[in-house]
Scaffold this motif. Structure first.
Motif, PDB file in Angstrom:
ATOM      1  N   TYR A 118       0.853  -1.183   0.000  1.00  0.00           N
ATOM      2  CA  TYR A 118       0.000   0.000   0.000  1.00  0.00           C
ATOM      3  C   TYR A 118       0.889   1.232   0.000  1.00  0.00           C
ATOM      4  CZ  TYR A 118      -3.701  -3.120   1.761  1.00  0.00           C
ATOM      5  OH  TYR A 118      -4.623  -4.125   1.924  1.00  0.00           O
ATOM      6  N   HIS A 127     -14.129  -7.373   1.411  1.00  0.00           N
ATOM      7  CA  HIS A 127     -14.148  -8.624   0.643  1.00  0.00           C
ATOM      8  C   HIS A 127     -14.106  -9.804   1.605  1.00  0.00           C
ATOM      9  CE1 HIS A 127      -9.868  -8.029   1.532  1.00  0.00           C
ATOM     10  NE2 HIS A 127      -9.782  -9.352   1.480  1.00  0.00           N
ATOM     11  N   ASP A 129     -12.185 -13.704   1.837  1.00  0.00           N
ATOM     12  CA  ASP A 129     -11.147 -14.540   1.234  1.00  0.00           C
ATOM     13  C   ASP A 129     -11.784 -15.909   1.012  1.00  0.00           C
ATOM     14  OD1 ASP A 129      -9.637 -12.311   2.119  1.00  0.00           O
ATOM     15  OD2 ASP A 129      -7.855 -13.562   2.203  1.00  0.00           O
ATOM     16  N   SER A 141      -2.424 -13.025   8.706  1.00  0.00           N
ATOM     17  CA  SER A 141      -1.789 -11.873   8.067  1.00  0.00           C
ATOM     18  C   SER A 141      -0.780 -11.205   8.976  1.00  0.00           C
ATOM     19  CB  SER A 141      -2.835 -10.872   7.570  1.00  0.00           C
ATOM     20  OG  SER A 141      -3.121  -9.896   8.540  1.00  0.00           O
ATOM     21  N   HIS A 183     -13.985  -8.060   5.233  1.00  0.00           N
ATOM     22  CA  HIS A 183     -12.965  -7.202   5.836  1.00  0.00           C
ATOM     23  C   HIS A 183     -12.309  -6.373   4.744  1.00  0.00           C
ATOM     24  CE1 HIS A 183     -11.099 -10.906   4.508  1.00  0.00           C
ATOM     25  NE2 HIS A 183     -10.008 -10.190   4.259  1.00  0.00           N
ATOM     26  N   ARG A 201       2.952   0.527   3.352  1.00  0.00           N
ATOM     27  CA  ARG A 201       2.616  -0.625   4.195  1.00  0.00           C
ATOM     28  C   ARG A 201       2.682  -1.906   3.388  1.00  0.00           C
ATOM     29  NH1 ARG A 201      -2.584  -3.306   5.218  1.00  0.00           N
ATOM     30  NH2 ARG A 201      -2.424  -4.419   7.206  1.00  0.00           N
ATOM     31  N   ASN A 203       1.457  -5.928   3.619  1.00  0.00           N
ATOM     32  CA  ASN A 203       0.659  -6.910   4.334  1.00  0.00           C
ATOM     33  C   ASN A 203       0.856  -8.260   3.664  1.00  0.00           C
ATOM     34  OD1 ASN A 203      -2.265  -8.437   4.431  1.00  0.00           O
ATOM     35  ND2 ASN A 203      -1.661  -7.539   6.361  1.00  0.00           N
TER      36      ASN A 203
HETATM   37  C1  MD6 Z   1      -4.599  -6.057   4.636  1.00  0.00           C
HETATM   38  N1  MD6 Z   1      -5.824  -8.068   4.658  1.00  0.00           N
HETATM   39  O1  MD6 Z   1      -4.417  -6.151   5.844  1.00  0.00           O
HETATM   40  C2  MD6 Z   1      -5.633  -6.860   3.950  1.00  0.00           C
HETATM   41  N2  MD6 Z   1      -7.438 -11.221   4.492  1.00  0.00           N
HETATM   42  O2  MD6 Z   1      -3.962  -5.290   3.946  1.00  0.00           O
HETATM   43  C3  MD6 Z   1      -6.670  -9.010   4.244  1.00  0.00           C
HETATM   44  O3  MD6 Z   1      -7.362  -8.880   3.255  1.00  0.00           O
HETATM   45  C4  MD6 Z   1      -6.763 -10.229   5.040  1.00  0.00           C
HETATM   46  O4  MD6 Z   1      -5.517  -9.361   6.852  1.00  0.00           O
HETATM   47  C5  MD6 Z   1      -7.579 -12.359   5.173  1.00  0.00           C
HETATM   48  C6  MD6 Z   1      -7.042 -12.551   6.408  1.00  0.00           C
HETATM   49  C7  MD6 Z   1      -6.332 -11.549   6.983  1.00  0.00           C
HETATM   50  C8  MD6 Z   1      -6.182 -10.352   6.304  1.00  0.00           C
END
Ligand code: MD6
Ligand code: FE
Length: 210
Positions: A118, A127, A129, A141, A183, A201, A203
């Protein structure tokens, strides 16, 4: 992993709608080592800017490590064995696998480590997963660099939401009843971390794909 994992698991510092958060799991030196490991991943499999199914460029840049990488284009969202350039995805760094093992308590390793970057202004819409074969496995994550506001909704679309700021070194797990909650990332706070030289950032999301 609807059943109990084979190894003991740490207790989350925060539980929000079933999503487990482990604030500050990685100390700054471990974060810096992981960033170095990720440099090698990005050198082998450069970031690309995916399009949604609807032909809109996503603001986040992505790449992956592991047996599979997650890709998105007009053909839809899916896992692929190769980077769009045709090269195989590089292996998931040992430093990243170690976090998965310690926190999930699973013997099964993840197949994919999706790496999202990001830059200032990037965000990710709400969305689920759900491109994986078995929702019994959790998604984990790891957040590195600037802080981001993570929004958690419901399994159904819409409804009330709650948000939490994720800081560099925080680890989050979506598993069990929370595996399919919606999320997204509302925004990233520029300049909130000095970990990444150019700011922004990273992730990482670790998944069992098939
Ligand atoms: C983010 N994270 O933190 C986006 N998906 O940038 C996600 O979309 C995510 O953090 C599934 C499980 C954990 C996550
Ligand atoms: Fe996600």
């Amino acid at each position: 992993m609807s059943e109990t994992p084979p190894h003991p698991r740490p207790t989350p510092g925060l539980l929000l709608r079933g999503v487990e958060i482990f604030p500050g799991w990685l100390e700054p030196p471990a974060q810096a080592e992981m960033v170095e490991d990720l440099r090698a991943v990005v050198a082998a499999a450069p970031f690309f800017q995916p399009e949604t199914r609807f032909g809109r460029k996503m603001s986040v840049r992505m790449t992956s490590a592991g047996r599979y990488g997650w890709v998105s284009d007009r053909r839809g969202y899916r896992y692929e064995r190769r980077h769009p350039s045709g090269v195989a995805w590089p292996p998931i760094p040992a430093s990243v696998l170690a976090v998965w093992e310690a926190i999930t308590g699973l013997d099964r390793r993840p197949d994919c480590c999706l790496v999202n970057y990001y830059a200032e202004g990037a965000k990710m819409g709400m969305h689920q997963d759900r491109d994986e074969a078995d929702f019994g496995w959790p998604v984990l994550s790891i957040s590195l660099g600037d802080a981001a506001r993570f929004r958690i909704g419901n399994i159904e679309r819409g409804g009330a939401t709650e948000s939490v700021w994720l800081n560099s070194g925080d680890v989050l797990v979506m598993g069990g009843e929370a595996r399919l909650v919606h999320h997204g990332i509302d925004r990233v706070r520029p300049g909130s971390s000095t970990l990444l030289k150019g700011g922004g950032r990273l992730n990482l999301t670790l998944r069992v794909v098939d």
